[in-house]
Design a protein around this motif. Structure first.
Motif, PDB file in Angstrom:
ATOM      1  N   ASP A   1      -2.000   2.475   8.691  1.00 50.83           N
ATOM      2  CA  ASP A   1      -2.627   2.011   9.928  1.00 50.83           C
ATOM      3  C   ASP A   1      -3.084   0.566   9.730  1.00 50.83           C
ATOM      4  N   ARG A   2      -2.574  -0.337  10.540  1.00 57.34           N
ATOM      5  CA  ARG A   2      -2.874  -1.767  10.393  1.00 57.34           C
ATOM      6  C   ARG A   2      -4.329  -2.105  10.684  1.00 57.34           C
ATOM      7  N   SER A   3      -4.981  -1.353  11.545  1.00 61.43           N
ATOM      8  CA  SER A   3      -6.353  -1.710  11.905  1.00 61.43           C
ATOM      9  C   SER A   3      -7.382  -1.208  10.898  1.00 61.43           C
ATOM     10  N   THR A   4      -7.098  -0.105  10.202  1.00 62.35           N
ATOM     11  CA  THR A   4      -8.067   0.461   9.257  1.00 62.35           C
ATOM     12  C   THR A   4      -7.581   0.431   7.810  1.00 62.35           C
ATOM     13  N   TRP A   5      -6.299   0.196   7.609  1.00 60.51           N
ATOM     14  CA  TRP A   5      -5.633   0.220   6.306  1.00 60.51           C
ATOM     15  C   TRP A   5      -5.697   1.610   5.667  1.00 60.51           C
ATOM     16  N   GLN A   6      -5.892   2.623   6.501  1.00 63.54           N
ATOM     17  CA  GLN A   6      -5.808   3.986   5.993  1.00 63.54           C
ATOM     18  C   GLN A   6      -4.348   4.318   5.737  1.00 63.54           C
ATOM     19  N   VAL A   7      -4.119   5.049   4.662  1.00 65.27           N
ATOM     20  CA  VAL A   7      -2.770   5.407   4.244  1.00 65.27           C
ATOM     21  C   VAL A   7      -2.671   6.930   4.232  1.00 65.27           C
ATOM     22  N   LYS A   8      -1.575   7.447   4.798  1.00 69.48           N
ATOM     23  CA  LYS A   8      -1.386   8.890   4.858  1.00 69.48           C
ATOM     24  C   LYS A   8       0.013   9.226   4.358  1.00 69.48           C
TER      25      LYS A   8
ATOM     26  N   SER B   1       0.506   1.173  13.680  1.00 68.88           N
ATOM     27  CA  SER B   1       0.792   1.722  12.355  1.00 68.88           C
ATOM     28  C   SER B   1       2.278   1.575  12.046  1.00 68.88           C
ATOM     29  N   TRP B   2       2.578   1.605  10.767  1.00 65.01           N
ATOM     30  CA  TRP B   2       3.960   1.551  10.304  1.00 65.01           C
ATOM     31  C   TRP B   2       4.211   2.765   9.418  1.00 65.01           C
ATOM     32  N   THR B   3       5.425   3.300   9.486  1.00 65.77           N
ATOM     33  CA  THR B   3       5.815   4.409   8.620  1.00 65.77           C
ATOM     34  C   THR B   3       6.946   3.943   7.721  1.00 65.77           C
ATOM     35  N   PHE B   4       6.737   4.088   6.423  1.00 63.47           N
ATOM     36  CA  PHE B   4       7.708   3.681   5.406  1.00 63.47           C
ATOM     37  C   PHE B   4       8.350   4.921   4.802  1.00 63.47           C
ATOM     38  N   THR B   5       9.665   4.894   4.654  1.00 60.88           N
ATOM     39  CA  THR B   5      10.385   5.939   3.933  1.00 60.88           C
ATOM     40  C   THR B   5      10.799   5.341   2.604  1.00 60.88           C
ATOM     41  N   ILE B   6      10.239   5.896   1.539  1.00 57.57           N
ATOM     42  CA  ILE B   6      10.396   5.338   0.193  1.00 57.57           C
ATOM     43  C   ILE B   6      11.177   6.326  -0.649  1.00 57.57           C
ATOM     44  N   LYS B   7      12.217   5.835  -1.285  1.00 57.14           N
ATOM     45  CA  LYS B   7      12.989   6.694  -2.187  1.00 57.14           C
ATOM     46  C   LYS B   7      12.829   6.187  -3.607  1.00 57.14           C
ATOM     47  N   GLY B   8      12.819   7.102  -4.551  1.00 56.66           N
ATOM     48  CA  GLY B   8      12.635   6.712  -5.938  1.00 56.66           C
ATOM     49  C   GLY B   8      12.945   7.852  -6.874  1.00 56.66           C
TER      50      GLY B   8
ATOM     51  N   LEU C   1       0.830  -1.205   0.000  1.00 61.25           N
ATOM     52  CA  LEU C   1       0.000   0.000   0.000  1.00 61.25           C
ATOM     53  C   LEU C   1       0.867   1.259   0.000  1.00 61.25           C
ATOM     54  N   ALA C   2       1.927   1.244   0.798  1.00 65.09           N
ATOM     55  CA  ALA C   2       2.829   2.400   0.856  1.00 65.09           C
ATOM     56  C   ALA C   2       3.494   2.630  -0.498  1.00 65.09           C
TER      57      ALA C   2
END
Length: 135
Positions: free
Chosen positions: A119-126, A95-102, A58-59
Motif C-alpha cells: 500500500d503506497r499510502s501506509t507502506w503496509q505489506v501483505k 497499492s501495487w501487487t508484485f508476483t515474485i518468483k524465486g 519492500l515486496a
C-alpha cells in the motif's frame, strides 16, 4: 535504517527514475502494468516511480523473509534489475501487487511464487500467496 543506507537508496531510486523518464525506450520494450502507469502519471511521475521502487524493494524483502532469508531463498532477476521488469500490477487504489518468483540460491528454474501487495499510502505489506509456482 541508518542514514548511509537511506542516502544510497535515495540516490539509487533517483537514478532509476531518471533512467525511466529520460531514456528513449525501444519499440520492443514492454513495461509492467504498474511501471507504465507510474510513467504515464506525468504530474507526479518522479514521486510515483520512486515510491514504486520502494514498494518493489519492500515486496522483495518480504518474499525473502517469508521463504527463510537469503541463505535459503533468492528472487529472480526481475526484482533486482530494471524497475519496469518487475511483475507488478497497479491495483488502482494506491497499492501495487508484485508476483515474485524465486528459489534456493543458484536456482535455474523458480520453484516458489510469492504474491505481495504494498500500500503506497501506509507502506503496509501483505503476503497474498506464498507457495509453489502456479501456471
Amino acid at each position: 535504517m541508518n542514514s548511509t543506507f537511506r542516502l544510497i537508496a535515495s540516490a539509487s531510486l533517483a537514478l532509476i527514475s531518471l533512467a525511466l523518464i529520460q531514456q528513449p525506450t525501444p519499440a520492443q520494450t514492454t513495461f509492467s502494468d504498474c511501471a507504465s502507469k507510474a510513467i504515464a502519471s506525468r504530474d507526479e511521475a518522479v514521486a510515483k516511480i520512486n515510491d514504486l521502487g520502494r514498494a518493489r524493494n519492500l515486496a522483495r524483502q518480504t518474499a525473502e523473509a517469508a521463504n527463510g532469508g537469503l541463505a535459503e531463498y533468492r528472487t529472480d532477476a526481475s526484482m533486482h534489475g530494471r524497475l519496469s521488469d518487475a511483475a507488478c500490477v497497479d491495483n488502482g487504489n494506491g497499492s501495487w501487487t508484485f508476483t515474485i518468483k524465486g528459489g534456493a540460491p543458484g536456482f535455474v528454474t523458480p520453484t516458489i511464487e510469492t504474491v505481495v501487495t504494498v500500500d503506497r499510502s501506509t507502506w503496509q505489506v501483505k503476503v497474498d500467496y506464498n507457495g509453489a509456482v502456479r501456471s
